[in-house]
Each structure stands twice: as C-alpha cells, then as structure tokens.
Design a protein around this motif. Sequence first.
Motif, PDB file in Angstrom:
ATOM      1  N   ALA A   7      14.447 -19.008 -28.023  1.00 42.21           N
ATOM      2  CA  ALA A   7      15.044 -17.870 -28.329  1.00 42.21           C
ATOM      3  C   ALA A   7      16.210 -17.671 -26.904  1.00 42.21           C
ATOM      4  O   ALA A   7      17.021 -16.975 -27.235  1.00 42.21           O
ATOM      5  CB  ALA A   7      14.035 -16.675 -28.008  1.00 42.21           C
ATOM      6  N   ASP A  13      23.125 -10.816 -29.603  1.00 46.11           N
ATOM      7  CA  ASP A  13      24.288 -10.470 -30.521  1.00 46.11           C
ATOM      8  C   ASP A  13      25.102 -11.771 -30.595  1.00 46.11           C
ATOM      9  O   ASP A  13      26.440 -11.643 -30.948  1.00 46.11           O
ATOM     10  CB  ASP A  13      24.864  -9.229 -30.112  1.00 46.11           C
ATOM     11  N   VAL A  15      25.482 -16.183 -32.132  1.00 47.07           N
ATOM     12  CA  VAL A  15      25.107 -17.433 -32.916  1.00 47.07           C
ATOM     13  C   VAL A  15      25.507 -18.409 -31.847  1.00 47.07           C
ATOM     14  O   VAL A  15      26.440 -18.235 -30.927  1.00 47.07           O
ATOM     15  CB  VAL A  15      25.790 -17.459 -34.083  1.00 47.07           C
ATOM     16  N   GLU A  36      30.588 -13.899 -38.327  1.00 46.65           N
ATOM     17  CA  GLU A  36      30.247 -13.407 -39.675  1.00 46.65           C
ATOM     18  C   GLU A  36      31.597 -13.234 -40.587  1.00 46.65           C
ATOM     19  O   GLU A  36      31.813 -13.478 -41.560  1.00 46.65           O
ATOM     20  CB  GLU A  36      29.604 -12.190 -39.499  1.00 46.65           C
ATOM     21  N   THR A  65      21.284 -19.441 -35.416  1.00 47.31           N
ATOM     22  CA  THR A  65      21.107 -17.846 -35.325  1.00 47.31           C
ATOM     23  C   THR A  65      19.905 -17.240 -34.904  1.00 47.31           C
ATOM     24  O   THR A  65      18.927 -18.078 -34.613  1.00 47.31           O
ATOM     25  CB  THR A  65      21.395 -17.329 -36.827  1.00 47.31           C
ATOM     26  N   ARG A  66      19.905 -16.154 -34.583  1.00 44.78           N
ATOM     27  CA  ARG A  66      18.723 -15.305 -34.031  1.00 44.78           C
ATOM     28  C   ARG A  66      17.702 -15.718 -35.028  1.00 44.78           C
ATOM     29  O   ARG A  66      16.303 -15.887 -34.772  1.00 44.78           O
ATOM     30  CB  ARG A  66      19.074 -13.888 -33.807  1.00 44.78           C
ATOM     31  N   GLU A  67      17.626 -15.457 -36.190  1.00 50.43           N
ATOM     32  CA  GLU A  67      16.624 -15.770 -37.357  1.00 50.43           C
ATOM     33  C   GLU A  67      16.092 -16.981 -37.188  1.00 50.43           C
ATOM     34  O   GLU A  67      14.978 -17.177 -37.521  1.00 50.43           O
ATOM     35  CB  GLU A  67      17.182 -15.528 -38.854  1.00 50.43           C
ATOM     36  N   ASP A  68      16.928 -18.075 -36.628  1.00 46.98           N
ATOM     37  CA  ASP A  68      16.295 -19.407 -36.438  1.00 46.98           C
ATOM     38  C   ASP A  68      15.160 -19.502 -35.547  1.00 46.98           C
ATOM     39  O   ASP A  68      14.268 -20.283 -35.509  1.00 46.98           O
ATOM     40  CB  ASP A  68      17.451 -20.475 -36.468  1.00 46.98           C
ATOM     41  N   GLY A  70      13.795 -16.475 -33.511  1.00 50.45           N
ATOM     42  CA  GLY A  70      13.112 -15.231 -33.034  1.00 50.45           C
ATOM     43  C   GLY A  70      13.868 -14.235 -32.248  1.00 50.45           C
ATOM     44  O   GLY A  70      14.825 -14.648 -31.570  1.00 50.45           O
ATOM     45  N   PRO A  71      13.024 -13.500 -31.578  1.00 49.82           N
ATOM     46  CA  PRO A  71      13.772 -12.578 -30.967  1.00 49.82           C
ATOM     47  C   PRO A  71      13.995 -13.066 -29.388  1.00 49.82           C
ATOM     48  O   PRO A  71      13.288 -13.653 -28.965  1.00 49.82           O
ATOM     49  CB  PRO A  71      12.726 -11.344 -30.909  1.00 49.82           C
TER      50      PRO A  71
END
Length: 75
Positions: A7, A13, A15, A36, A65-68, A70-71
């Motif tokens: 993380a 905000d 990538v 994006e 990305t953040r999804e990769d 976690g927070p």
Amino acid sequence: MSHTHNALDIPPDCVTLCVDDGTRWWHAPVAAIAWEVAPEEVRKAWRGLARRPSGDNTLPVTVVTREDVGPYPGA
C-alpha cells in the motif's frame, strides 16, 4: 518481477507505473484520474518516462493500482 508491491507504493489518488529489470525497480506515480482519462498516446509517453531511469526503453511497465494493494495506511 523482483519485488512485490504494498500500500505504501501507491500514493493516495494515484497509480504507480513500475519498471522492473529483475534486479532493480523504479516507480513513477501518476494521478489516477489523469491515467484514467488519458489517451493511449499520453499513457505511452508516461510509460516511456517511467522507463527512463532504467536506461532500457524495452522493459515492461506494470500499472499498479490501489485495488491491487489495498487501502493506504491511515486513510
């Protein structure tokens, strides 16, 4: 890839464009909203900028990305 992402590798905000030659790696953050909406030719230019420190413009660029990962801690 010679490393894993966590993380802290992804600023809020953003990538992160990751270039990895198997022994060293380089990270280049890009605003997530800009990534994006950017046309492919702009993304291609950003990938080239991410590769520049490696000296090898043939290395692959991984978009993390953040999804990769976690927070972000404390977010």
